[in-house]
Design a protein around this motif. Structure first.
Motif, PDB file in Angstrom:
ATOM      1  N   MET A 122       0.839  -1.206   0.000  1.00 30.76           N
ATOM      2  CA  MET A 122       0.000   0.000   0.000  1.00 30.76           C
ATOM      3  C   MET A 122       0.873   1.255   0.000  1.00 30.76           C
ATOM      4  O   MET A 122       0.561   2.239  -0.689  1.00 30.76           O
ATOM      5  CB  MET A 122      -0.923  -0.005   1.221  1.00 30.76           C
ATOM      6  N   LEU A 123       1.965   1.225   0.733  1.00 31.53           N
ATOM      7  CA  LEU A 123       2.892   2.356   0.714  1.00 31.53           C
ATOM      8  C   LEU A 123       3.461   2.557  -0.689  1.00 31.53           C
ATOM      9  O   LEU A 123       3.610   3.692  -1.160  1.00 31.53           O
ATOM     10  CB  LEU A 123       4.012   2.138   1.726  1.00 31.53           C
ATOM     11  N   LEU A 124       3.773   1.457  -1.386  1.00 25.71           N
ATOM     12  CA  LEU A 124       4.285   1.565  -2.748  1.00 25.71           C
ATOM     13  C   LEU A 124       3.251   2.198  -3.667  1.00 25.71           C
ATOM     14  O   LEU A 124       3.592   3.016  -4.532  1.00 25.71           O
ATOM     15  CB  LEU A 124       4.681   0.182  -3.265  1.00 25.71           C
ATOM     16  N   VAL A 125       1.985   1.823  -3.505  1.00 24.86           N
ATOM     17  CA  VAL A 125       0.925   2.401  -4.336  1.00 24.86           C
ATOM     18  C   VAL A 125       0.819   3.905  -4.093  1.00 24.86           C
ATOM     19  O   VAL A 125       0.756   4.700  -5.050  1.00 24.86           O
ATOM     20  CB  VAL A 125      -0.417   1.704  -4.045  1.00 24.86           C
ATOM     21  N   VAL A 126       0.803   4.314  -2.826  1.00 23.47           N
ATOM     22  CA  VAL A 126       0.700   5.744  -2.502  1.00 23.47           C
ATOM     23  C   VAL A 126       1.909   6.496  -3.059  1.00 23.47           C
ATOM     24  O   VAL A 126       1.771   7.573  -3.669  1.00 23.47           O
ATOM     25  CB  VAL A 126       0.591   5.938  -0.974  1.00 23.47           C
ATOM     26  N   LEU A 127       3.092   5.932  -2.864  1.00 20.94           N
ATOM     27  CA  LEU A 127       4.308   6.587  -3.355  1.00 20.94           C
ATOM     28  C   LEU A 127       4.282   6.717  -4.868  1.00 20.94           C
ATOM     29  O   LEU A 127       4.665   7.755  -5.423  1.00 20.94           O
ATOM     30  CB  LEU A 127       5.535   5.791  -2.903  1.00 20.94           C
ATOM     31  N   ALA A 128       3.824   5.665  -5.558  1.00 17.84           N
ATOM     32  CA  ALA A 128       3.786   5.711  -7.017  1.00 17.84           C
ATOM     33  C   ALA A 128       2.839   6.799  -7.505  1.00 17.84           C
ATOM     34  O   ALA A 128       3.181   7.582  -8.404  1.00 17.84           O
ATOM     35  CB  ALA A 128       3.369   4.344  -7.567  1.00 17.84           C
ATOM     36  N   PHE A 129       1.634   6.890  -6.915  1.00 16.39           N
ATOM     37  CA  PHE A 129       0.683   7.906  -7.353  1.00 16.39           C
ATOM     38  C   PHE A 129       1.212   9.307  -7.087  1.00 16.39           C
ATOM     39  O   PHE A 129       1.120  10.192  -7.945  1.00 16.39           O
ATOM     40  CB  PHE A 129      -0.660   7.699  -6.647  1.00 16.39           C
ATOM     41  N   VAL A 130       1.773   9.513  -5.913  1.00 16.58           N
ATOM     42  CA  VAL A 130       2.277  10.854  -5.579  1.00 16.58           C
ATOM     43  C   VAL A 130       3.454  11.216  -6.475  1.00 16.58           C
ATOM     44  O   VAL A 130       3.541  12.342  -6.995  1.00 16.58           O
ATOM     45  CB  VAL A 130       2.676  10.911  -4.096  1.00 16.58           C
ATOM     46  N   ALA A 131       4.373  10.263  -6.677  1.00 15.11           N
ATOM     47  CA  ALA A 131       5.558  10.546  -7.488  1.00 15.11           C
ATOM     48  C   ALA A 131       5.205  10.800  -8.943  1.00 15.11           C
ATOM     49  O   ALA A 131       5.907  11.544  -9.636  1.00 15.11           O
ATOM     50  CB  ALA A 131       6.547   9.378  -7.390  1.00 15.11           C
ATOM     51  N   LEU A 132       4.116  10.214  -9.431  1.00 14.03           N
ATOM     52  CA  LEU A 132       3.733  10.411 -10.827  1.00 14.03           C
ATOM     53  C   LEU A 132       2.896  11.666 -11.026  1.00 14.03           C
ATOM     54  O   LEU A 132       2.970  12.304 -12.090  1.00 14.03           O
ATOM     55  CB  LEU A 132       2.951   9.192 -11.329  1.00 14.03           C
ATOM     56  N   LEU A 133       2.099  12.041 -10.024  1.00 13.30           N
ATOM     57  CA  LEU A 133       1.184  13.163 -10.203  1.00 13.30           C
ATOM     58  C   LEU A 133       1.784  14.502  -9.782  1.00 13.30           C
ATOM     59  O   LEU A 133       1.370  15.547 -10.296  1.00 13.30           O
ATOM     60  CB  LEU A 133      -0.106  12.922  -9.418  1.00 13.30           C
ATOM     61  N   THR A 134       2.745  14.496  -8.857  1.00 10.41           N
ATOM     62  CA  THR A 134       3.345  15.764  -8.433  1.00 10.41           C
ATOM     63  C   THR A 134       4.027  16.495  -9.589  1.00 10.41           C
ATOM     64  O   THR A 134       3.849  17.721  -9.734  1.00 10.41           O
ATOM     65  CB  THR A 134       4.338  15.532  -7.289  1.00 10.41           C
ATOM     66  N   PRO A 135       4.808  15.814 -10.461  1.00  6.54           N
ATOM     67  CA  PRO A 135       5.370  16.540 -11.611  1.00  6.54           C
ATOM     68  C   PRO A 135       4.310  17.133 -12.520  1.00  6.54           C
ATOM     69  O   PRO A 135       4.530  18.175 -13.140  1.00  6.54           O
ATOM     70  CB  PRO A 135       6.186  15.464 -12.341  1.00  6.54           C
ATOM     71  N   VAL A 136       3.147  16.473 -12.610  1.00  5.57           N
ATOM     72  CA  VAL A 136       2.078  17.024 -13.443  1.00  5.57           C
ATOM     73  C   VAL A 136       1.623  18.376 -12.892  1.00  5.57           C
ATOM     74  O   VAL A 136       1.439  19.340 -13.647  1.00  5.57           O
ATOM     75  CB  VAL A 136       0.894  16.035 -13.499  1.00  5.57           C
ATOM     76  N   ALA A 137       1.438  18.449 -11.575  1.00  5.77           N
ATOM     77  CA  ALA A 137       1.039  19.720 -10.967  1.00  5.77           C
ATOM     78  C   ALA A 137       2.095  20.794 -11.201  1.00  5.77           C
ATOM     79  O   ALA A 137       1.765  21.964 -11.462  1.00  5.77           O
ATOM     80  CB  ALA A 137       0.797  19.521  -9.466  1.00  5.77           C
ATOM     81  N   VAL A 138       3.358  20.412 -11.123  1.00 12.33           N
ATOM     82  CA  VAL A 138       4.441  21.379 -11.357  1.00 12.33           C
ATOM     83  C   VAL A 138       4.400  21.888 -12.788  1.00 12.33           C
ATOM     84  O   VAL A 138       4.553  23.093 -13.057  1.00 12.33           O
ATOM     85  CB  VAL A 138       5.799  20.726 -11.037  1.00 12.33           C
ATOM     86  N   PHE A 139       4.171  20.988 -13.747  1.00 10.66           N
ATOM     87  CA  PHE A 139       4.126  21.401 -15.148  1.00 10.66           C
ATOM     88  C   PHE A 139       2.932  22.310 -15.425  1.00 10.66           C
ATOM     89  O   PHE A 139       3.031  23.275 -16.183  1.00 10.66           O
ATOM     90  CB  PHE A 139       4.059  20.170 -16.053  1.00 10.66           C
ATOM     91  N   VAL A 140       1.798  21.994 -14.833  1.00 11.28           N
ATOM     92  CA  VAL A 140       0.613  22.833 -15.041  1.00 11.28           C
ATOM     93  C   VAL A 140       0.865  24.232 -14.488  1.00 11.28           C
ATOM     94  O   VAL A 140       0.509  25.241 -15.120  1.00 11.28           O
ATOM     95  CB  VAL A 140      -0.618  22.186 -14.387  1.00 11.28           C
ATOM     96  N   ALA A 141       1.483  24.309 -13.322  1.00 10.82           N
ATOM     97  CA  ALA A 141       1.784  25.619 -12.736  1.00 10.82           C
ATOM     98  C   ALA A 141       2.737  26.409 -13.625  1.00 10.82           C
ATOM     99  O   ALA A 141       2.636  27.643 -13.726  1.00 10.82           O
ATOM    100  CB  ALA A 141       2.389  25.435 -11.340  1.00 10.82           C
ATOM    101  N   ALA A 142       3.670  25.729 -14.278  1.00  8.54           N
ATOM    102  CA  ALA A 142       4.594  26.417 -15.183  1.00  8.54           C
ATOM    103  C   ALA A 142       3.906  26.814 -16.488  1.00  8.54           C
ATOM    104  O   ALA A 142       4.207  27.859 -17.073  1.00  8.54           O
ATOM    105  CB  ALA A 142       5.802  25.537 -15.471  1.00  8.54           C
ATOM    106  N   ALA A 143       2.963  25.970 -16.951  1.00  9.16           N
ATOM    107  CA  ALA A 143       2.331  26.234 -18.241  1.00  9.16           C
ATOM    108  C   ALA A 143       1.501  27.503 -18.221  1.00  9.16           C
ATOM    109  O   ALA A 143       1.436  28.238 -19.217  1.00  9.16           O
ATOM    110  CB  ALA A 143       1.458  25.042 -18.647  1.00  9.16           C
ATOM    111  N   VAL A 144       0.823  27.792 -17.111  1.00  8.88           N
ATOM    112  CA  VAL A 144      -0.032  28.980 -17.065  1.00  8.88           C
ATOM    113  C   VAL A 144       0.791  30.264 -17.015  1.00  8.88           C
ATOM    114  O   VAL A 144       0.210  31.362 -17.088  1.00  8.88           O
ATOM    115  CB  VAL A 144      -0.989  28.920 -15.852  1.00  8.88           C
ATOM    116  N   ARG A 145       2.109  30.164 -16.899  1.00  8.18           N
ATOM    117  CA  ARG A 145       2.958  31.366 -16.870  1.00  8.18           C
ATOM    118  C   ARG A 145       3.691  31.574 -18.187  1.00  8.18           C
ATOM    119  O   ARG A 145       4.599  32.393 -18.273  1.00  8.18           O
ATOM    120  CB  ARG A 145       3.965  31.258 -15.719  1.00  8.18           C
ATOM    121  N   PHE A 146       3.310  30.792 -19.238  1.00  9.81           N
ATOM    122  CA  PHE A 146       3.910  31.017 -20.547  1.00  9.81           C
ATOM    123  C   PHE A 146       3.597  32.443 -21.013  1.00  9.81           C
ATOM    124  O   PHE A 146       2.486  32.953 -20.816  1.00  9.81           O
ATOM    125  CB  PHE A 146       3.353  30.028 -21.578  1.00  9.81           C
ATOM    126  N   GLY A 147       4.582  33.056 -21.662  1.00 14.77           N
ATOM    127  CA  GLY A 147       4.372  34.396 -22.210  1.00 14.77           C
ATOM    128  C   GLY A 147       4.318  35.485 -21.176  1.00 14.77           C
ATOM    129  O   GLY A 147       3.686  36.517 -21.398  1.00 14.77           O
TER     130      GLY A 147
END
Length: 784
Positions: A200-225
């Motif tokens: 269960m810890l592996l599942v939680v770690l996998a989801f967090v590790a995969l989704l956190t970069p997505v949030a970072v990219f979205v935050a960067a994308a809205v600052r284009f231009g």
């Protein structure tokens, strides 16, 4: 004018700038929408995964024989069914053999009727395999006429290989029979599925590790231009707009880009869902209609994305002073402070550390606490990288012209470079932590079996009631192509008295060649018998291994006279007088035997269905089809015999499933990372078009500008990967301590993951070179 009307007016004006501001306006909005859309698509897929797994398990449970309603006698509504799973070229194939005993017999899910004798209903994937040249060996093995295909409701996924084979000779249920079931309905109860705390810890770690970069990219994308937007906002200040108005207009532009991203993200999701049917990894796949996000999770994504876009934009403008004559950000920014940035990793450790120190029996993890701690440690990478990059480039000077251009650009705006690298840094940090945890717990879920594939490739276990044909099967297998040798062993239980009450003796029957697989015999001839040394002493003080000439009972020694169904009487048998003691050796299956060894002529006779028999088969490793030839020969001779390949290690199925899901998630994340980085790089180059064209017009070599762009990417990514490696090692070590495992670092994997991140950035840089060369043309000096 009320505040609400002012917000509505300014947001609408921002939307007009986003979509009606000429080519630059809609290009910027499109790039923002693509960046946000990729993140939205991955988030939607992530929200759909639980539902897809649930649907998969429901279809699997609907056809399960575990808990199926059984009947004691044949009737109009009874069905005889047994599993005959197959393996072909490392492909797992589910198989069921069945016979309807009445007109109302239950029909397996996905079938229109129970197949008749000699007929076979297969899954679409298996039908395609059988029709291909690669399936020739499997066609020979199954040899039945295909009369239909299994519908989707009877399959776990589009890539599943499954067949139902009709057989009119399927034997009725007899004493001790476990392989064949007589049922009146399928799936009385769903199969229990649970994960231990570490998984269960592996599942939680996998989801967090995969989704956190997505949030970072979205935050960067809205600052284009951002630079062009600030210049336009300064022009609005010149015509009378106050600072609050321009911030609301900027929020309207960001909101428009986010809404465009939602539309594009929905489109990307639909395209990805349509392609899901053609994707398979280790024979695991999903139907497109299973990828249906939960409505409330999809609504949460739809509301969170625009809100996040507005919040990020307003937060980014907190230290920007937009005046009628310019933007104050062109001056030297205030140096970043590090003290508050260190609070995030400390808070993350504060959440994770209390989870350690528990023993395995009582260990349990609060998934929210684990997720929160991992998120804080990964987000710490994004807040520490700008500070580290600023401090590093602030101390650099001198060097070639390309280096100086790159360093100066980073000194002026290190935040933009850090935002572009943050996503890949977070992804690498999470990947390193995952790799460390997977490596640390691997021994718990990938255990050595003790089997020796060098002595036997497979073990063939005979079906109950067919043990008397074991020698004939061994002869057929020995003559099969690609088989080096095949030896048969039969196991018989014997005792000094009946019922045995646990004091039983194992009697192994086989030829001299076969018995040499389990003991050091020396001289051996037909009619010989042997006693294995090391048998021990019984609680009554007598040796467990019988002496030569001692009388025993063999066969049904445990349940004779105790149950009505077990009516077969044990036979009396005397240990041959010439039995000599020999030393046992570990057999190919990894077992060290005790008891007696006898050749066939000296063995007890007429034991009924109580012996157990199997064949050890050694295949020629130089022939790649030898293993399939063995399986085909076994299936044709004894369809219910179980063929088990000997392996040095075994894997936990849940552990394997999590690792497979992580592969799919990592592959999708790499696509998002690469695409988002490319979009961000193109946006930065587009904003600097006039500067690049001006430098070329003044005589700056194109090679120098190209190298400067490369340095502007290489320096932040080098610092980002270094920081990510340290953060990943710290997170992985903490999680291993939490799980009670020793901290071990696989440096080859760490370097490979860091190299993969660098490789993605290198690929993005190469793809951005053609646009860079076009932007260096003199017409880049033109402006609208």
């Amino acid at each position: 004018m009320s505040t609400l009307r002012a917000w509505a007016r300014d947001l609408a004006l921002g939307a007009r700038f986003a979509f009606g501001g000429g080519r630059q306006g809609w290009t910027r909005t499109l790039l923002t929408g693509v960046g946000v859309g990729l993140g939205v698509a991955l988030l939607l897929i992530s929200t759909a995964v639980p539902g897809a797994l649930t649907a998969r398990h429901e279809r699997e449970d609907a056809r399960s024989l575990l808990g199926a309603t059984e009947a004691a006698a044949p009737g109009r509504d009874t069905l005889l069914i047994a599993r005959i799973d197959q393996t072909y070229r490392h492909l797992k194939i589910g198989g069921r053999v069945l016979r309807a005993e009445g007109p109302d017999a239950p029909v397996p899910p996905g079938l229109q009727s129970v197949p008749k004798a000699g007929e076979m209903v297969v899954s679409p994937a298996l039908k395609q395999l059988l029709a291909s040249p690669e399936g020739a060996g499997l066609r020979e093995r199954l040899g039945a006429e295909i009369t239909g295909t299994v519908a989707d409701r009877g399959l776990t996924g589009p890539a599943e290989l499954l067949f139902y084979l009709g057989d009119s000779t399927l034997p009725a249920i007899g004493p001790g029979e476990h392989r064949i079931q007589r049922i009146t309905a399928f799936a009385g109860e769903p199969e229990p599925r649970g994960l231990d705390p570490v998984l269960m810890l592996l599942v939680v770690l996998a989801f967090v590790a995969l989704l956190t970069p997505v949030a970072v990219f979205v935050a960067a994308a809205v600052r284009f231009g951002g630079e062009r937007r600030d210049q336009r906002l300064a022009a609005l200040r010149l015509v009378g707009a106050d600072s609050r108005t321009v911030r609301r207009i900027a929020a309207g532009e960001a909101l428009s880009g986010a809404l465009a991203g939602l539309v594009l993200g929905a489109g990307f999701f639909l395209v990805g869902r349509a392609l899901a049917e053609s994707l398979s990894f280790r024979q695991r796949s999903v139907f497109p209609h299973d990828l249906d996000p939960s409505p409330w999770l999809a609504l949460l994504v739809a509301l969170a994305m625009p809100a996040a876009a507005v919040a990020v934009t307003v937060f980014a403008l907190r230290r920007v002073v937009i005046e009628p004559l310019g933007v104050a950000r062109t001056a030297a920014p205030r140096r970043r402070r590090v003290w508050w940035r260190l609070l995030l990793p400390l808070a993350g450790l504060g959440l994770l550390v209390p989870l350690g120190g528990q023993d395995d029996e009582h260990r349990d993890f609060n998934r929210w606490q684990v997720g929160g701690g991992v998120v804080l440690l990964l987000v710490a990478v994004t807040v520490l990288l700008p500070w580290l990059l600023e401090r590093t480039v602030g101390r650099l000077s001198g060097g070639p012209a390309s280096w100086q251009l790159a360093v100066r650009r980073l000194q002026v705006d290190s935040g933009g470079a850090a935002r572009m690298v943050n996503g890949i840094a977070v992804a690498v940090a999470g990947a390193i932590a995952l790799q460390m945890v997977f490596t640390g717990v691997e021994e718990d879920y990938e255990r050595p079996t003790g089997q020796d594939p060098g002595r036997a490739t497979v073990s063939v276990l005979m079906h109950m009631g067919t043990e008397s044909r074991v020698d004939a099967l061994a002869g057929e297998l020995a003559a099969a192509p690609g088989v080096v040798r095949a030896v048969a062993l039969t196991d018989v239980q014997a005792a000094r008295a009946i019922p045995a009450d646990g004091q039983s003796v194992r009697v192994t029957v086989g030829t001299c060649e076969a018995l040499r697989e389990v003991a050091e015999l020396g001289d051996c001839a037909e009619g010989d018998a042997f006693a294995l040394s090391g048998g021990g002493i019984s609680p009554t003080g007598e040796p467990l291994t019988p002496a030569p000439g001692e009388r025993l009972y063999a066969g049904n020694i445990t349940s004779y006279g105790m149950r009505e169904l077990a009516a077969e009487k044990p036979v009396e048998w005397t240990v041959p007088a010439g039995a000599r003691t020999v030393r046992p050796v570990v057999d190919p299956f990894g077992a060290l035997r005790d008891g007696l060894l006898v050749t066939p002529s000296a063995a007890p006779k007429n034991l009924g269905s109580w012996p157990g028999a199997h064949v050890f088969v050694q295949a020629d490793e130089s022939r790649p089809d030898a293993l399939d030839a063995i399986r085909t020969a076994v299936f044709k001779a004894e369809p219910f015999a179980t063929v088990t390949p000997l392996r040095k290690t075994s894997e936990n199925s849940s552990y394997t499933t999590i690792r497979t899901g992580l592969f799919f998630g990592a592959a999708g994340l790499l696509v998002v990372i690469g695409t988002s980085l490319l979009v961000a790089q193109l946006e930065q180059l587009r904003e600097r078009r006039r500067l690049l064209a001006a430098l070329v017009a003044f005589g700056t070599p194109r090679r120098t500008l190209g190298l400067s762009v490369l340095w502007q990417t290489a320096l932040p990514i080098g610092l980002g990967l270094s920081l990510a490696t340290g953060a990943g090692l710290a997170l992985g070590s903490t999680l291993l301590w939490v799980t009670g495992r020793p901290v071990r670092v696989d440096w080859a994997s760490v370097l490979a993951l860091a190299g993969a991140g660098a490789g993605v950035v290198a690929a993005v840089t190469l793809l951005s070179l053609p646009p860079l060369l076009r932007l260096m043309r003199p017409d880049g000096l033109r402006t609208e």
